[in-house]
Design a protein around this motif. Structure first.
Motif, PDB file in Angstrom:
ATOM      1  N   GLN A   2      58.312  72.226  55.540  1.00  0.00           N
ATOM      2  CA  GLN A   2      56.887  72.129  55.246  1.00  0.00           C
ATOM      3  C   GLN A   2      56.114  71.588  56.448  1.00  0.00           C
ATOM      4  O   GLN A   2      56.702  71.050  57.398  1.00  0.00           O
ATOM      5  CB  GLN A   2      56.670  71.209  54.042  1.00  0.00           C
TER       6      GLN A   2
ATOM      7  N   TYR B  27      64.685  65.323  53.816  1.00  0.00           N
ATOM      8  CA  TYR B  27      65.217  66.667  53.622  1.00  0.00           C
ATOM      9  C   TYR B  27      65.598  67.302  54.960  1.00  0.00           C
ATOM     10  O   TYR B  27      66.584  68.027  55.062  1.00  0.00           O
ATOM     11  CB  TYR B  27      64.191  67.545  52.916  1.00  0.00           C
TER      12      TYR B  27
ATOM     13  N   VAL C 188      58.361  67.323  46.468  1.00  0.00           N
ATOM     14  CA  VAL C 188      58.581  68.254  45.354  1.00  0.00           C
ATOM     15  C   VAL C 188      57.817  69.547  45.626  1.00  0.00           C
ATOM     16  O   VAL C 188      56.949  69.607  46.513  1.00  0.00           O
ATOM     17  CB  VAL C 188      58.113  67.640  44.013  1.00  0.00           C
ATOM     18  N   PHE C 189      58.145  70.569  44.865  1.00  0.00           N
ATOM     19  CA  PHE C 189      57.419  71.822  44.940  1.00  0.00           C
ATOM     20  C   PHE C 189      56.043  71.644  44.289  1.00  0.00           C
ATOM     21  O   PHE C 189      55.875  70.760  43.444  1.00  0.00           O
ATOM     22  CB  PHE C 189      58.212  72.931  44.229  1.00  0.00           C
ATOM     23  N   PRO C 190      55.037  72.436  44.680  1.00  0.00           N
ATOM     24  CA  PRO C 190      55.103  73.622  45.539  1.00  0.00           C
ATOM     25  C   PRO C 190      55.159  73.273  47.019  1.00  0.00           C
ATOM     26  O   PRO C 190      54.699  72.202  47.430  1.00  0.00           O
ATOM     27  CB  PRO C 190      53.806  74.359  45.202  1.00  0.00           C
ATOM     28  N   MET C 191      55.705  74.199  47.789  1.00  0.00           N
ATOM     29  CA  MET C 191      55.833  74.008  49.227  1.00  0.00           C
ATOM     30  C   MET C 191      54.468  74.162  49.880  1.00  0.00           C
ATOM     31  O   MET C 191      53.679  75.048  49.540  1.00  0.00           O
ATOM     32  CB  MET C 191      56.814  75.043  49.785  1.00  0.00           C
ATOM     33  N   ARG C 192      54.164  73.277  50.854  1.00  0.00           N
ATOM     34  CA  ARG C 192      52.867  73.286  51.527  1.00  0.00           C
ATOM     35  C   ARG C 192      53.058  73.622  53.004  1.00  0.00           C
ATOM     36  O   ARG C 192      53.548  72.810  53.779  1.00  0.00           O
ATOM     37  CB  ARG C 192      52.187  71.928  51.385  1.00  0.00           C
TER      38      ARG C 192
ATOM     39  N   ILE D  55      64.582  74.321  51.905  1.00  0.00           N
ATOM     40  CA  ILE D  55      63.252  74.946  51.890  1.00  0.00           C
ATOM     41  C   ILE D  55      62.160  73.899  52.092  1.00  0.00           C
ATOM     42  O   ILE D  55      61.247  74.073  52.915  1.00  0.00           O
ATOM     43  CB  ILE D  55      63.048  75.710  50.574  1.00  0.00           C
ATOM     44  N   LEU D  56      62.248  72.783  51.372  1.00  0.00           N
ATOM     45  CA  LEU D  56      61.202  71.757  51.464  1.00  0.00           C
ATOM     46  C   LEU D  56      61.180  71.061  52.813  1.00  0.00           C
ATOM     47  O   LEU D  56      60.173  70.451  53.185  1.00  0.00           O
ATOM     48  CB  LEU D  56      61.397  70.726  50.350  1.00  0.00           C
TER      49      LEU D  56
ATOM     50  N   PRO E 197      59.324  64.481  53.607  1.00  0.00           N
ATOM     51  CA  PRO E 197      60.365  65.495  53.805  1.00  0.00           C
ATOM     52  C   PRO E 197      61.264  65.250  55.009  1.00  0.00           C
ATOM     53  O   PRO E 197      62.154  66.066  55.273  1.00  0.00           O
ATOM     54  CB  PRO E 197      59.541  66.788  53.985  1.00  0.00           C
TER      55      PRO E 197
ATOM     56  N   GLY F 164      53.251  68.277  53.533  1.00  0.00           N
ATOM     57  CA  GLY F 164      54.361  68.440  52.612  1.00  0.00           C
ATOM     58  C   GLY F 164      54.716  67.180  51.850  1.00  0.00           C
ATOM     59  O   GLY F 164      54.483  66.057  52.305  1.00  0.00           O
TER      60      GLY F 164
ATOM     61  N   CYS G 209      66.951  74.028  47.713  1.00  0.00           N
ATOM     62  CA  CYS G 209      65.653  73.380  47.499  1.00  0.00           C
ATOM     63  C   CYS G 209      65.354  72.396  48.627  1.00  0.00           C
ATOM     64  O   CYS G 209      64.230  72.340  49.152  1.00  0.00           O
ATOM     65  CB  CYS G 209      65.633  72.668  46.149  1.00  0.00           C
TER      66      CYS G 209
END
Length: 286
Positions: free
Chosen positions: A47, A251, A54-58, A43-44, A248, A51, A40
């Motif tokens: 973005q 992340y 949190v999801f959803p990914m932009r 993936i994030l 992000p 971005g 997770c």
């Protein structure tokens, strides 16, 4: 004409018991719980500028990786990364040298060897945070300022050395002393025997010790928290970023540190495989 031979009939295959599917499901849930949060974050981190945490990914871009190393608001990432790498290299060198010396020293019994062994690995059972506080107080009592290359170095060695010694003991237990005897019979000195025989034979084990030392130091948090002083290592910088960074970029930093860890592990394992291939198959013993 002779009748062709036919294969004996095989019994019908039995289906797998229900316990197999139950354990397989449990293992799948374990893997998902272990690696799901990591994926997770990965993936994030890719973005675009829109971005969030949190999801959803932009969108999809490398924006936050660029932002990580160019914006001051994300913290002293470059300095923390540099300190962590240098500290990990120093810890690795000391861990390999002392673990190798311990492996050589414990090949023969001596008075008090059991006590010395348990003293070496005793720090593994102590809580890391408490041990870090104790080491910080010790350096303060000695009049040495807490920093990443003094008290933090000592704190991390209390974590990496026991692992290195245990790995080296396992490697030494499979070492054939006949190779040393053969070298001495051919006129090699003690140092030549170690340099030309012992170290090359134990090279894969030494690389394993180095891998333990580097990865444990690079990712260590609890023992470093109370001993690093005013300059953060990378795990401490990530922790501080969780308090003031709401993008992000955090992340992205996690993704970068994971890539570095996997690169180090891959290089180490590849080196071990290369050494084993160069040695070739050993002749069977009679």
């Amino acid at each position: 004409m002779a009748r062709p031979k036919t294969r004996a009939a095989t019994p019908a295959r039995r289906g797998r018991p229900w316990t197999f599917y139950a354990l397989a499901t449990l293992f799948a849930l374990y893997v998902a719980a272990l690696y799901g949060p990591m994926f997770c974050i990965y993936i994030l981190s890719f973005q675009d500028v829109r971005g969030g945490l949190v999801f959803p990914m932009r969108g999809l871009s490398l924006h936050w990786f660029v932002d990580l190393f160019t914006q001051v608001r994300t913290g002293d990432v470059n300095g923390a990364f540099d300190r962590s790498i240098r500290l990990a290299v120093i810890v690795t060198i000391i861990t390999v040298v002392f673990s190798f010396m311990a492996g050589l020293g414990f090949r023969r019994r001596f008075a008090g060897d059991t006590i010395v062994f348990y003293l070496m690995i005793g720090s593994l059972v102590a809580p890391g945070l408490v041990l870090g506080i104790g080491i910080g107080l010790l350096f303060q009592w000695l009049g040495i300022d807490a920093s990443w290359y003094t008290s933090a170095l000592g704190a991390q060695l209390s974590w990496t050395l026991p692992f290195g010694v245990l790995v080296m003991f396992a490697v030494m237990s499979r070492f054939d002393h006949a190779w040393e005897e053969a070298a001495r019979d051919l006129g090699a000195s003690a140092w030549q025997t170690i340099r030309l025989v012992v170290i090359p034979v134990l090279a894969p084990g030494l690389i394993a010790v180095a891998l333990f030392g580097f990865t444990l130091s690079y990712d260590e948090f609890a023992r470093t928290l109370q001993t690093a002083g005013s300059l953060n290592t990378l795990p401490l910088e990530i922790w501080s970023m969780t308090l003031n960074v709401t993008s992000p970029s955090l992340y992205a930093l996690g993704t970068v540190t994971t890539i570095v860890s996997f690169l180090i592990i891959g290089v180490s394992l590849g080196t071990i495989v290369l050494i084993q291939k160069r040695r070739g198959p050993r002749a069977p013993r009679h």
